[in-house]
Design a protein around this motif. Structure first.
Motif, PDB file in Angstrom:
ATOM      1  N   PHE A  42      67.059  60.452  15.151  1.00 26.96           N
ATOM      2  CA  PHE A  42      67.275  59.145  15.757  1.00 26.96           C
ATOM      3  C   PHE A  42      67.545  58.077  14.698  1.00 26.96           C
ATOM      4  N   SER A  43      67.932  58.509  13.520  1.00 32.07           N
ATOM      5  CA  SER A  43      68.346  57.602  12.453  1.00 32.07           C
ATOM      6  C   SER A  43      69.306  58.355  11.540  1.00 32.07           C
ATOM      7  N   ARG A  44      70.341  57.678  11.083  1.00 34.66           N
ATOM      8  CA  ARG A  44      71.312  58.295  10.166  1.00 34.66           C
ATOM      9  C   ARG A  44      70.899  58.132   8.703  1.00 34.66           C
ATOM     10  N   GLU A  45      69.819  57.429   8.464  1.00 31.34           N
ATOM     11  CA  GLU A  45      69.329  57.252   7.098  1.00 31.34           C
ATOM     12  C   GLU A  45      68.610  58.526   6.652  1.00 31.34           C
ATOM     13  N   ILE A  46      69.153  59.187   5.631  1.00 33.86           N
ATOM     14  CA  ILE A  46      68.618  60.476   5.182  1.00 33.86           C
ATOM     15  C   ILE A  46      68.330  60.424   3.689  1.00 33.86           C
ATOM     16  N   PHE A  47      67.092  60.709   3.320  1.00 27.62           N
ATOM     17  CA  PHE A  47      66.673  60.712   1.922  1.00 27.62           C
ATOM     18  C   PHE A  47      66.859  62.083   1.285  1.00 27.62           C
ATOM     19  N   TYR A  48      66.702  63.142   2.058  1.00 27.54           N
ATOM     20  CA  TYR A  48      66.695  64.505   1.521  1.00 27.54           C
ATOM     21  C   TYR A  48      68.083  65.138   1.580  1.00 27.54           C
ATOM     22  N   GLU A  49      68.282  66.126   0.737  1.00 24.87           N
ATOM     23  CA  GLU A  49      69.566  66.810   0.654  1.00 24.87           C
ATOM     24  C   GLU A  49      69.724  67.768   1.836  1.00 24.87           C
ATOM     25  N   ILE A  50      70.807  67.584   2.617  1.00 25.32           N
ATOM     26  CA  ILE A  50      71.035  68.467   3.762  1.00 25.32           C
ATOM     27  C   ILE A  50      72.366  69.214   3.671  1.00 25.32           C
ATOM     28  N   SER A  51      73.122  68.967   2.613  1.00 23.17           N
ATOM     29  CA  SER A  51      74.461  69.574   2.506  1.00 23.17           C
ATOM     30  C   SER A  51      74.399  71.086   2.327  1.00 23.17           C
ATOM     31  N   GLU A  52      73.261  71.604   1.856  1.00 24.40           N
ATOM     32  CA  GLU A  52      73.156  73.034   1.608  1.00 24.40           C
ATOM     33  C   GLU A  52      72.425  73.789   2.717  1.00 24.40           C
ATOM     34  N   LEU A  53      72.184  73.134   3.849  1.00 26.88           N
ATOM     35  CA  LEU A  53      71.574  73.837   4.963  1.00 26.88           C
ATOM     36  C   LEU A  53      72.485  74.948   5.464  1.00 26.88           C
TER      37      LEU A  53
ATOM     38  N   ILE B  45      48.357  53.538 -16.576  1.00 29.35           N
ATOM     39  CA  ILE B  45      48.685  53.821 -15.181  1.00 29.35           C
ATOM     40  C   ILE B  45      50.107  53.332 -14.910  1.00 29.35           C
ATOM     41  N   PHE B  46      50.960  54.247 -14.487  1.00 24.38           N
ATOM     42  CA  PHE B  46      52.380  53.955 -14.334  1.00 24.38           C
ATOM     43  C   PHE B  46      52.823  54.225 -12.892  1.00 24.38           C
ATOM     44  N   PHE B  47      53.504  53.262 -12.292  1.00 23.03           N
ATOM     45  CA  PHE B  47      54.050  53.409 -10.945  1.00 23.03           C
ATOM     46  C   PHE B  47      55.534  53.762 -11.058  1.00 23.03           C
ATOM     47  N   LEU B  48      55.917  54.922 -10.556  1.00 27.44           N
ATOM     48  CA  LEU B  48      57.279  55.424 -10.743  1.00 27.44           C
ATOM     49  C   LEU B  48      58.157  55.269  -9.499  1.00 27.44           C
ATOM     50  N   GLY B  49      57.590  54.815  -8.385  1.00 27.85           N
ATOM     51  CA  GLY B  49      58.381  54.665  -7.166  1.00 27.85           C
ATOM     52  C   GLY B  49      58.761  56.017  -6.563  1.00 27.85           C
ATOM     53  N   ASN B  50      59.585  55.963  -5.521  1.00 29.27           N
ATOM     54  CA  ASN B  50      60.060  57.211  -4.910  1.00 29.27           C
ATOM     55  C   ASN B  50      61.015  57.926  -5.851  1.00 29.27           C
ATOM     56  N   GLN B  51      60.920  59.238  -5.881  1.00 24.78           N
ATOM     57  CA  GLN B  51      61.777  60.058  -6.732  1.00 24.78           C
ATOM     58  C   GLN B  51      62.401  61.151  -5.878  1.00 24.78           C
ATOM     59  N   LYS B  52      63.734  61.215  -5.869  1.00 31.56           N
ATOM     60  CA  LYS B  52      64.398  62.261  -5.084  1.00 31.56           C
ATOM     61  C   LYS B  52      63.972  63.641  -5.544  1.00 31.56           C
ATOM     62  N   ASN B  53      63.754  63.785  -6.838  1.00 31.82           N
ATOM     63  CA  ASN B  53      63.264  65.057  -7.371  1.00 31.82           C
ATOM     64  C   ASN B  53      62.067  64.768  -8.274  1.00 31.82           C
ATOM     65  N   PRO B  54      60.860  64.820  -7.726  1.00 36.46           N
ATOM     66  CA  PRO B  54      59.681  64.511  -8.539  1.00 36.46           C
ATOM     67  C   PRO B  54      59.212  65.671  -9.411  1.00 36.46           C
ATOM     68  N   PHE B  55      59.758  66.873  -9.199  1.00 33.25           N
ATOM     69  CA  PHE B  55      59.177  68.066  -9.820  1.00 33.25           C
ATOM     70  C   PHE B  55      59.321  68.142 -11.341  1.00 33.25           C
ATOM     71  N   PRO B  56      60.418  67.645 -11.954  1.00 33.64           N
ATOM     72  CA  PRO B  56      60.451  67.637 -13.429  1.00 33.64           C
ATOM     73  C   PRO B  56      59.368  66.731 -14.026  1.00 33.64           C
TER      74      PRO B  56
END
Length: 352
Positions: free
Chosen positions: A39-50, A256-267
């Motif tokens: 119900f929203s076209r706003e997409i944060f995650y990668e869906i091109s490889e589904l 203490i560091f605030f990094l915000g949202n990260q598309k790929n937090p794993f590295p």
């Protein structure tokens, strides 16, 4: 091939959204045609490889004020005439939004399943907004055939507050994809931590529920005992400014560091020695399992154990931080038993 319809509010940043992406990317649904309605076209995650059997559709959301109409009234209205397909299974993956419930429960001759992502009792205790919304959507529970809870710890609160102690509930933890996490952890990141420090990370929405007030105080207590500790917070949220101000007032901006949202937090997570979570409650601490996959030590209170079966919490967070040792040789964990359990539970669920 059997067909599944999944209704979810959106794919913006969030644990529910990430768990749905993990499900769609897994092998669990490979033998089904899957239509995902958002119900929203706003997409944060990668869906091109589904995969090719996954189809994404967008529907117009209800007006905001529909959240304050009892669900039993909405049930008698007439919306979304374009959903005319027949399905074998329907998932209301969102569990909150009225339009997801409306669409899921209106599809005839399908097994209707509602996902429960959180501890309803704690939501009602800590969230005023949830209390209001719950008043209007709680009547929807009787229109579903079955329920999925993401942890054993949220089953009884759901049964109690849905007024259905005999509800059929299958416990299925959120899917974690270790191979994907490990692969993504090897990508480049601009965030490089000081390897001489003992580094702790926390990931999640920056809000009161996630217990950042306790986390920051415990980091401060540990810092007074040891000067080599650093904490990195990945995420954004309504309380970010307040917590940043607290860090400045306590002169902790160097640790203490605030990094915000990260598309790929794993590295970033991969570089850490430990993962710390101090939420007041959870549905399931999915981030703990992701950190476990990358070999980090886990620090979380024992009250969260019931949401994360087989993970062990600690009695005192600040003591655990004070005594934390660096992890120089981390070992990946592919969570084989965890994933075997999930597969078995889905097989049980997807049987008429």
């Amino acid at each position: 091939m059997k067909k599944i319809a999944i209704f979810q509010a959106d794919l913006k940043v969030g644990g529910i959204q990430r768990s749905l992406i993990n499900l769609l990317s897994s092998q669990i649904l490979d033998n089904y045609e899957v239509d995902v309605y958002l119900f929203s076209r706003e997409i944060f995650y990668e869906i091109s490889e589904l995969k090719d059997n996954i189809h994404i559709y967008f529907l117009k959301p209800f007006p905001y004020w529909f959240r304050f109409i009892p669900f039993t009234w909405i049930m008698h209205m007439n919306f979304y005439k374009d959903i005319e397909k027949s399905y074998d299974y329907v998932f209301d993956y969102d569990s909150y939004r009225q339009e997801c419930a409306y669409c899921a429960t209106r599809i005839k001759q399908a097994k209707k399943i509602l996902w429960i992502h959180s501890d309803i009792e704690k939501e009602l205790q800590y969230k005023k907004k949830y209390c209001v919304l719950y008043t209007f959507f709680k009547s929807k529970y009787r229109f579903y055939d079955e329920f999925v809870a993401v942890s054993e710890g949220i089953v009884e609160p759901f049964r109690k507050y849905s007024n259905n102690m005999s509800a059929k509930v299958t416990v299925i933890p959120n899917i974690i994809n270790p191979e994907h996490i490990i692969k993504k952890s090897q990508e480049h990141t601009e965030v490089i931590v000081n390897s001489d420090k003992c580094n702790v990370v926390c990931v999640g929405k920056v809000c009161t529920q996630k217990g950042y007030d306790s986390l920051l105080q415990d980091i401060y207590t540990a810092y007074k005992k040891r000067k080599d500790i650093c904490c990195y917070i990945i995420g954004d949220g309504p309380d970010l400014k307040r917590y940043k101000k607290w860090v400045m007032n306590h002169k902790l901006t160097d640790i203490i560091f605030f990094l915000g949202n990260q598309k790929n937090p794993f590295p970033i997570i991969k570089q850490m020695d430990a993962f710390c979570l101090e939420s007041k409650f959870e549905g399931q601490g999915m981030v703990l399992w992701e950190a476990k996959c990358l070999g980090l030590q886990l620090i979380f209170p024992r009250r969260l154990e019931k949401y994360n079966i087989n993970l062990k919490g600690v009695k005192n967070i600040s003591d655990a931080l004070i005594n934390l040792k660096k992890t120089n040789n981390k070992t990946y964990d592919f969570l084989n038993e965890y994933y075997d359990f999930i597969e078995a539970q889905y097989r049980k669920l997807l049987i008429n």
